[in-house]
Design an enzyme around this catalytic site. Structure first.
Site, PDB file in Angstrom:
ATOM      1  N   SER A 148       0.848  -0.739   0.073  1.00  7.83           N
ATOM      2  CA  SER A 148      -0.132   0.138   0.019  1.00  7.83           C
ATOM      3  C   SER A 148       0.599   1.134   0.551  1.00  7.83           C
ATOM      4  O   SER A 148       1.805   1.502   0.968  1.00  7.83           O
ATOM      5  CB  SER A 148      -0.836   0.117   1.379  1.00  7.83           C
ATOM      6  OG  SER A 148      -1.273   1.539   0.904  1.00  7.83           O
ATOM      7  N   HIS A 176      -0.964  -1.270  -4.346  1.00  7.81           N
ATOM      8  CA  HIS A 176      -2.404  -0.705  -3.820  1.00  7.81           C
ATOM      9  C   HIS A 176      -2.476   0.511  -3.438  1.00  7.81           C
ATOM     10  O   HIS A 176      -1.584   1.692  -2.399  1.00  7.81           O
ATOM     11  CB  HIS A 176      -2.198  -1.677  -2.098  1.00  7.81           C
ATOM     12  CG  HIS A 176      -3.596  -1.626  -1.560  1.00  7.81           C
ATOM     13  ND1 HIS A 176      -5.081  -2.004  -2.076  1.00  7.81           N
ATOM     14  CD2 HIS A 176      -4.187  -0.466  -0.894  1.00  7.81           C
ATOM     15  CE1 HIS A 176      -5.790  -1.674  -0.779  1.00  7.81           C
ATOM     16  NE2 HIS A 176      -5.694  -0.968  -0.599  1.00  7.81           N
ATOM     17  N   ASP A 215      -4.416   4.210  -2.083  1.00 12.61           N
ATOM     18  CA  ASP A 215      -5.837   3.691  -0.734  1.00 12.61           C
ATOM     19  C   ASP A 215      -6.514   5.499  -1.515  1.00 12.61           C
ATOM     20  O   ASP A 215      -5.065   6.109  -0.903  1.00 12.61           O
ATOM     21  CB  ASP A 215      -5.537   4.293  -0.011  1.00 12.61           C
ATOM     22  CG  ASP A 215      -4.945   2.449   0.793  1.00 12.61           C
ATOM     23  OD1 ASP A 215      -6.156   1.702   0.613  1.00 12.61           O
ATOM     24  OD2 ASP A 215      -3.546   1.731   1.446  1.00 12.61           O
ATOM     25  N   MET A 220      -8.167   8.694  -0.316  1.00 15.01           N
ATOM     26  CA  MET A 220      -9.789   8.593   0.833  1.00 15.01           C
ATOM     27  C   MET A 220     -10.202  10.132   0.839  1.00 15.01           C
ATOM     28  O   MET A 220      -8.998  10.756   0.407  1.00 15.01           O
ATOM     29  CB  MET A 220      -9.033   8.362   2.432  1.00 15.01           C
ATOM     30  CG  MET A 220      -8.296   6.939   2.284  1.00 15.01           C
ATOM     31  SD  MET A 220      -7.592   6.878   4.104  1.00 15.01           S
ATOM     32  CE  MET A 220      -6.513   5.893   3.973  1.00 15.01           C
ATOM     33  N   HIS A 224      -8.513   1.195  -4.439  1.00 13.45           N
ATOM     34  CA  HIS A 224      -9.131   0.577  -3.516  1.00 13.45           C
ATOM     35  C   HIS A 224     -10.247   2.853  -2.589  1.00 13.45           C
ATOM     36  O   HIS A 224      -9.029   3.655  -2.237  1.00 13.45           O
ATOM     37  CB  HIS A 224      -8.266   0.444  -1.862  1.00 13.45           C
ATOM     38  CG  HIS A 224      -9.182   0.616  -0.924  1.00 13.45           C
ATOM     39  ND1 HIS A 224      -7.936  -0.398   0.546  1.00 13.45           N
ATOM     40  CD2 HIS A 224     -10.480   0.688  -1.056  1.00 13.45           C
ATOM     41  CE1 HIS A 224      -9.103   0.029   1.015  1.00 13.45           C
ATOM     42  NE2 HIS A 224     -10.361   0.277   0.699  1.00 13.45           N
ATOM     43  N   MET A 273     -11.993   4.334  -0.838  1.00 13.26           N
ATOM     44  CA  MET A 273     -12.523   5.410   0.829  1.00 13.26           C
ATOM     45  C   MET A 273     -13.640   6.498   0.661  1.00 13.26           C
ATOM     46  O   MET A 273     -12.661   7.069   1.090  1.00 13.26           O
ATOM     47  CB  MET A 273     -11.668   4.466   1.599  1.00 13.26           C
ATOM     48  CG  MET A 273     -11.631   3.267   1.505  1.00 13.26           C
ATOM     49  SD  MET A 273     -10.035   3.551   2.606  1.00 13.26           S
ATOM     50  CE  MET A 273      -8.017   3.276   1.161  1.00 13.26           C
ATOM     51  N   MET A 317     -11.013  -5.710   4.976  1.00 12.51           N
ATOM     52  CA  MET A 317     -10.975  -5.289   5.453  1.00 12.51           C
ATOM     53  C   MET A 317     -10.241  -5.530   6.638  1.00 12.51           C
ATOM     54  O   MET A 317     -11.469  -6.058   7.325  1.00 12.51           O
ATOM     55  CB  MET A 317     -11.627  -3.772   5.443  1.00 12.51           C
ATOM     56  CG  MET A 317     -11.389  -2.869   4.941  1.00 12.51           C
ATOM     57  SD  MET A 317      -9.627  -2.447   3.842  1.00 12.51           S
ATOM     58  CE  MET A 317      -9.805  -1.320   5.048  1.00 12.51           C
ATOM     59  N   ASP A 339      -6.597  -6.649   4.417  1.00 15.26           N
ATOM     60  CA  ASP A 339      -6.398  -5.222   3.969  1.00 15.26           C
ATOM     61  C   ASP A 339      -6.165  -5.118   4.950  1.00 15.26           C
ATOM     62  O   ASP A 339      -7.155  -4.727   6.343  1.00 15.26           O
ATOM     63  CB  ASP A 339      -6.474  -4.700   2.625  1.00 15.26           C
ATOM     64  CG  ASP A 339      -6.050  -2.699   3.050  1.00 15.26           C
ATOM     65  OD1 ASP A 339      -5.023  -2.838   3.134  1.00 15.26           O
ATOM     66  OD2 ASP A 339      -7.240  -2.102   2.020  1.00 15.26           O
TER      67      ASP A 339
HETATM   68  O1  LIG Z   1      -6.949   0.196   3.281  1.00 15.79           O
HETATM   69  C1  LIG Z   1      -5.824   0.773   3.899  1.00 15.79           C
HETATM   70  C2  LIG Z   1      -6.605   1.705   5.156  1.00 15.79           C
HETATM   71  O2  LIG Z   1      -7.898   2.159   5.149  1.00 15.79           O
HETATM   72  C3  LIG Z   1      -4.801  -0.493   3.912  1.00 15.79           C
HETATM   73  O3  LIG Z   1      -4.660  -0.003   2.842  1.00 15.79           O
HETATM   74  C4  LIG Z   1      -4.200   0.779   4.550  1.00 15.79           C
HETATM   75  O4  LIG Z   1      -3.247   1.747   4.170  1.00 15.79           O
HETATM   76  C5  LIG Z   1      -2.787  -0.508   4.411  1.00 15.79           C
HETATM   77  O5  LIG Z   1      -1.726   0.183   5.597  1.00 15.79           O
HETATM   78  P1  LIG Z   1      -0.431  -1.096   6.935  1.00 15.79           P
HETATM   79  O6  LIG Z   1      -2.015  -1.618   7.865  1.00 15.79           O
HETATM   80  O7  LIG Z   1      -0.754  -3.020   5.841  1.00 15.79           O
HETATM   81  O8  LIG Z   1       0.380  -0.344   7.277  1.00 15.79           O
HETATM   82 CO   LIG Z   2      -6.573  -0.242   1.392  1.00 15.89          CO
END
Ligand SMILES: O=C(CO)[C@@H](O)[C@H](O)COP(=O)(O)O
Ligand SMILES: [Co+2]
Length: 225
Positions: free
Chosen positions: A11, A36, A38, A40, A70, A72, A141, A179
């Site tokens: 990520s 990956h 993310d 947000m 991903h 969010m 998740m 994730d």
């Molecule tokens: O979508 C998410 C958090 O919302 C993940 O993708 C995290 O960013 C993963 O990070 P780690 O928990 O592996 O540090």
């Molecule tokens: Co994610």
């Protein structure tokens, strides 16, 4: 266990954003299968990260990378198309904020991209029942969405086991991505439960050596058989 190909997806939320393309290239060189990404929005989750221009820039900088985006965000129905067009290879969204998840999935697929549905720790698996045959991936998740570096929620292992059985009963063959808080210490049990795409942010970007970190997750997951 699943026979689906094991993929490690760092990520980029835990990367150094001042050197993002170099950091992405470094984890690919270190053996990452997917990146990956993310996204947000500060509404659906209490954090703001990156948006369309960054996905476009990564697509330009890394034409062969598999971008696993991903979302969010609120109103994913309005954004799945733009993210697919911006260069995502796979777009996942959370169904609670979608008015028409089936339509959103088919918007992604009509653009030639893979579609995923993201299930929070408190979201029941039955959101997937009527959509499983339309999807390419279920994203489970293992933390509440919003931040990297959170502690893994242990009951996720059982949830993945239940999902594996449920998908088998439905005759739906999906990738199962997990994730949040993934590390070498839980990779084997996650793979054994049925996950084949392991997202890891802090466990990879927080390690001094990316290759050793990715190899360690892969080796532990491979112990599942
Ligand atoms: O979508 C998410 C958090 O919302 C993940 O993708 C995290 O960013 C993963 O990070 P780690 O928990 O592996 O540090
Ligand atoms: Co994610």
């Amino acid at each position: 266990m699943t026979t689906r190909q094991l993929r490690i997806a760092p990520s980029i939320l835990s990367a150094d954003f001042a050197h993002l393309a170099d950091q992405c290239q470094a984890v690919i060189d270190a053996g990452a299968d997917w990146l990956h990404v993310d996204v947000m929005d500060g509404h659906y989750v209490p954090n703001i990260t990156i948006g369309l221009p960054v996905v476009e820039a990564l697509r330009q900088a890394l034409p062969d990378a598999f971008l696993d985006v991903h979302l969010m965000i609120d109103n994913p129905d309005d954004f799945v198309g733009p993210f697919a067009r911006a260069g995502a290879d796979l777009v996942s969204f959370h169904p609670e904020t979608s008015r028409h998840p089936h339509r959103a999935i088919h918007t992604i697929k009509a653009l030639g991209k893979k579609a995923g549905l993201a299930i929070n720790p408190g979201t029941p698996l039955n959101w997937l029942d009527h959509l499983a045959h339309d999807l390419d991936l279920a994203l489970i998740m293992s933390v509440n969405p919003g931040f990297g570096g959170q502690a893994f929620i242990p009951h996720t292992v059982d949830k993945i086991r239940q999902l594996t059985a449920r998908l088998e009963a439905l005759g739906a063959d999906l990738d199962i991505e997990v994730d949040g808080g993934v590390s070498p210490s839980n990779a084997e049990q996650l793979r054994r439960a049925g996950a084949n795409v392991l997202v890891a942010g802090s466990a990879v970007f927080g390690a001094p050596n990316y290759k050793q970190a990715i190899d360690a997750i892969r080796q532990q997951a491979s112990l599942a058989g």
